[in-house]
Motif scaffolding. Structure first.
Motif, short mmCIF file in Angstrom:
data_model
loop_
_atom_site.label_atom_id
_atom_site.label_comp_id
_atom_site.label_asym_id
_atom_site.label_seq_id
_atom_site.Cartn_x
_atom_site.Cartn_y
_atom_site.Cartn_z
N SER A 111 10.13 -2.55 -0.67
CA SER A 111 9.02 -3.49 -0.85
C SER A 111 9.54 -4.73 -1.57
O SER A 111 10.60 -4.70 -2.19
CB SER A 111 7.88 -2.86 -1.65
N ASN A 147 3.27 -5.30 -4.81
CA ASN A 147 4.40 -5.10 -3.91
C ASN A 147 3.92 -4.98 -2.47
O ASN A 147 2.88 -4.39 -2.20
CB ASN A 147 5.17 -3.84 -4.29
N ASP A 149 4.92 -3.61 1.35
CA ASP A 149 5.76 -2.67 2.09
C ASP A 149 6.27 -3.37 3.35
O ASP A 149 5.60 -3.43 4.37
CB ASP A 149 4.95 -1.43 2.46
#
Length: 165
Positions: A111, A147, A149
């Protein structure tokens, strides 16, 4: 002048036939960003400078030398394009996209920070509009820590749907 096999065997124009015109233009933009001193050749110093702009501040000289030595001589645009052609030959598009994201993820977490990705997408090359950013975050919302992905993004880009979790 030394050159890579694909240029020597097929003539220098052959490398340009491997890509669509729009792809060549995108590689030219990338080359221009990397060629920090605008001398038409990507050098160790150019790589160090462009990596520094992406937050990679302590890159070892040996690493930079290894990158430059992947080419058989000075890295002008034709050599740069040939290197990409050789790397992409037979590559799975998903792997190629994931590899590009991994450059931005030196710890290999899978990420990257939403703010960092948004800054890159809105300030470099084909800049995303605010609407495109809104659509991106709607489709790929960051986790609570901010974050994103990127492996899921890559999967959807190449397969057209979310991975089954």
């Amino acid at each position: 002048m030394s050159c890579s096999l694909s240029i020597c065997e097929g003539g220098s124009s052959n490398v340009f036939s491997m890509f669509e015109q729009s792809q060549i233009q995108e590689y030219k933009e990338a080359f221009t960003i990397i060629d920090q001193n605008r001398d038409g050749i990507i050098s160790k110093d150019d790589l160090r400078d462009v990596l520094a702009t992406m937050g990679q501040l302590n890159v070892k000289n040996e690493e930079l030398e290894a990158m430059v030595k992947e080419a058989s001589g000075p890295i002008n645009f034709t050599v740069f394009l040939t290197m990409f052609g050789e790397k992409l030959k037979g590559a799975d598009p998903e792997d190629v996209i994931v590899s590009a994201f991994k450059v931005l993820d030196p710890e290999g977490t899978g990420s990257i920070k939403k703010e960092f990705l948004e800054e890159l997408l809105t300030t470099q090359c084909d800049r995303f509009t605010p609407e495109e950013m809104t659509n991106l975050w709607a489709a790929f919302p960051p986790d609570v820590a901010g974050n994103v992905d990127y492996k899921n993004i890559c999967y959807v880009i190449t397969h057209g749907e979310d991975k089954e979790e």
